[in-house]
Design a protein around this motif. Structure first.
Motif, short mmCIF file in Angstrom:
data_model
loop_
_atom_site.label_atom_id
_atom_site.label_comp_id
_atom_site.label_asym_id
_atom_site.label_seq_id
_atom_site.Cartn_x
_atom_site.Cartn_y
_atom_site.Cartn_z
N LYS A 63 0.83 -1.21 0.00
CA LYS A 63 0.00 0.00 0.00
C LYS A 63 0.87 1.26 0.00
CE LYS A 63 -4.00 -1.95 2.32
NZ LYS A 63 -4.82 -1.92 3.54
N LYS A 66 2.20 1.78 -3.44
CA LYS A 66 1.14 2.29 -4.31
C LYS A 66 0.95 3.80 -4.09
CE LYS A 66 -2.77 0.19 -4.38
NZ LYS A 66 -3.94 -0.58 -3.97
N ARG A 67 0.98 4.23 -2.84
CA ARG A 67 0.82 5.67 -2.55
C ARG A 67 1.99 6.47 -3.11
NH1 ARG A 67 -1.12 3.84 2.42
NH2 ARG A 67 0.85 4.21 3.43
N ILE A 68 3.20 5.96 -2.92
CA ILE A 68 4.39 6.66 -3.43
C ILE A 68 4.34 6.73 -4.95
CG2 ILE A 68 6.90 6.49 -3.69
CD1 ILE A 68 6.94 5.29 -0.83
N GLY A 69 3.87 5.66 -5.58
CA GLY A 69 3.85 5.60 -7.03
C GLY A 69 2.55 6.09 -7.65
N TYR A 70 1.78 6.86 -6.89
CA TYR A 70 0.50 7.36 -7.41
C TYR A 70 0.72 8.08 -8.74
CZ TYR A 70 -3.92 9.80 -7.74
OH TYR A 70 -5.13 10.28 -8.17
N GLY A 71 -0.09 7.72 -9.73
CA GLY A 71 0.02 8.34 -11.03
C GLY A 71 0.93 7.62 -11.99
N VAL A 72 1.51 6.50 -11.56
CA VAL A 72 2.36 5.73 -12.46
C VAL A 72 1.45 5.20 -13.58
CG1 VAL A 72 3.77 3.64 -12.68
CG2 VAL A 72 3.98 5.08 -10.66
N LEU A 78 4.53 -0.54 -11.69
CA LEU A 78 4.18 -0.61 -10.27
C LEU A 78 4.46 -2.02 -9.74
CD1 LEU A 78 3.06 0.93 -7.87
CD2 LEU A 78 0.77 0.27 -8.60
#
Length: 89
Positions: A63, A66-72, A78
């Motif tokens: 999770k 996923k937050r760090i990679g938001y917008g990938v 991811l």
């Protein structure tokens, strides 16, 4: 608090339920309902001493990634990031 066996764990839960009922604190009533719903799973811990802590830790790490990679834009990127992060475990 260390509870050595199942019988004592059931007694401790019953004592806690009684204390919550006497406390007259509404938030504890909700917690009591949640604990009662999960009571058998809680007691199972005292039978087996096994938890799902490792799986929960993995879920939290995924999770966070996923937050760090938001917008990938690519899901595949991811997935790669998750697998790379989990290699250190």
């Amino acid at each position: 608090l260390q509870i050595p066996d199942v019988k004592e764990s059931i007694q401790a839960l019953n004592n806690w339920y009684e204390n919550v009922s006497q406390s007259k604190l509404n938030l504890f009533y909700r917690a009591k309902g949640t604990v009662k719903r999960w009571e058998q799973h809680i007691i199972n811990y005292f039978k087996t001493r096994i938890t799902n802590g490792f799986a929960e830790g993995l879920n939290n790490k995924i999770k966070l990634i996923k937050r760090i990679g938001y917008g990938v834009p690519k899901v595949e990127n991811l997935k790669r990031r998750v697998f790379l992060s989990l290699l250190s475990i």
